[in-house]
Design a protein around this motif. Sequence first.
Motif, PDB file in Angstrom:
ATOM      1  N   ASP A 145       0.822  -1.212   0.000  1.00 38.27           N
ATOM      2  CA  ASP A 145       0.000   0.000   0.000  1.00 38.27           C
ATOM      3  C   ASP A 145       0.856   1.262   0.000  1.00 38.27           C
ATOM      4  O   ASP A 145       0.366   2.358  -0.283  1.00 38.27           O
ATOM      5  N   TRP A 152      -6.830  -1.360  -5.357  1.00 42.12           N
ATOM      6  CA  TRP A 152      -6.745  -2.821  -5.455  1.00 42.12           C
ATOM      7  C   TRP A 152      -8.116  -3.418  -5.746  1.00 42.12           C
ATOM      8  O   TRP A 152      -9.110  -3.032  -5.146  1.00 42.12           O
ATOM      9  N   GLY A 207      -3.460  -4.523  -8.673  1.00 44.45           N
ATOM     10  CA  GLY A 207      -3.331  -3.102  -8.389  1.00 44.45           C
ATOM     11  C   GLY A 207      -3.444  -2.261  -9.644  1.00 44.45           C
ATOM     12  O   GLY A 207      -3.055  -2.686 -10.735  1.00 44.45           O
ATOM     13  N   ARG A 222      -3.366  -8.735  -2.115  1.00 47.34           N
ATOM     14  CA  ARG A 222      -2.370  -7.909  -2.793  1.00 47.34           C
ATOM     15  C   ARG A 222      -1.484  -8.849  -3.606  1.00 47.34           C
ATOM     16  O   ARG A 222      -0.809  -9.707  -3.047  1.00 47.34           O
TER      17      ARG A 222
END
Length: 207
Positions: free
Chosen positions: A103, A112, A118, A159
């Motif tokens: 982040d 995201w 992303g 992520r």
Amino acid sequence: MKATVVILSKTHMNGRSCVGGMTMDGRYVRLLDSNGDNQPEDTDLEPMQAWDIKFRIKPNTTPPHVEDVLVLERTRKRMLKKGITILEFIEKRDIPIWRGHPDNIFDGLIQWTGNGSGFIDRDGGVPTHSVGFWLTDRRLLRRDYNGVRYRYPSVNGNRSLKFKGFQEPVDAIPAGTLLRISLARWVSFSPDEERKCWLQLSGWYDL
């Protein structure tokens, strides 16, 4: 313009190679050919090489892809001096390095999706560059889904970064590894979709 450029990455891009580097005074460059196209897939430009390059800045670049230059002439110079790591090379030039959670990368502007991909869009803000360096604080594990991806273990949602480099994929990238990350060109997949730049992993160093 003329400069000595150290090649830092080579990524797959629509059957060609997107080649990124840095001048000795710390300027990011993306080495396009004289017509403004990416290099051929079998280009002899390889990471860790140094080249003397005559170039001109591509006119009318679209942020965040401000690194584009048109290569007019190039001469192979040498490899990066033996014993110097890429981390040492960029730290000596005061290049910012993002650290810790993903982040933090691209100045916190990455958004995201639910599956962990992303991206940036104009509503969320556009960073000053389309490339950068990240030191991950956790091990990234390989996951093969729509290509090779590397997943960061996060409690804040999925992520993951799609790997687009030429290196042989590994099963895991240890914590503390220096990574080069980049944003692909603006794209939308349907007429009514806002254009986005998708986050990708270009490669790793000293693994």
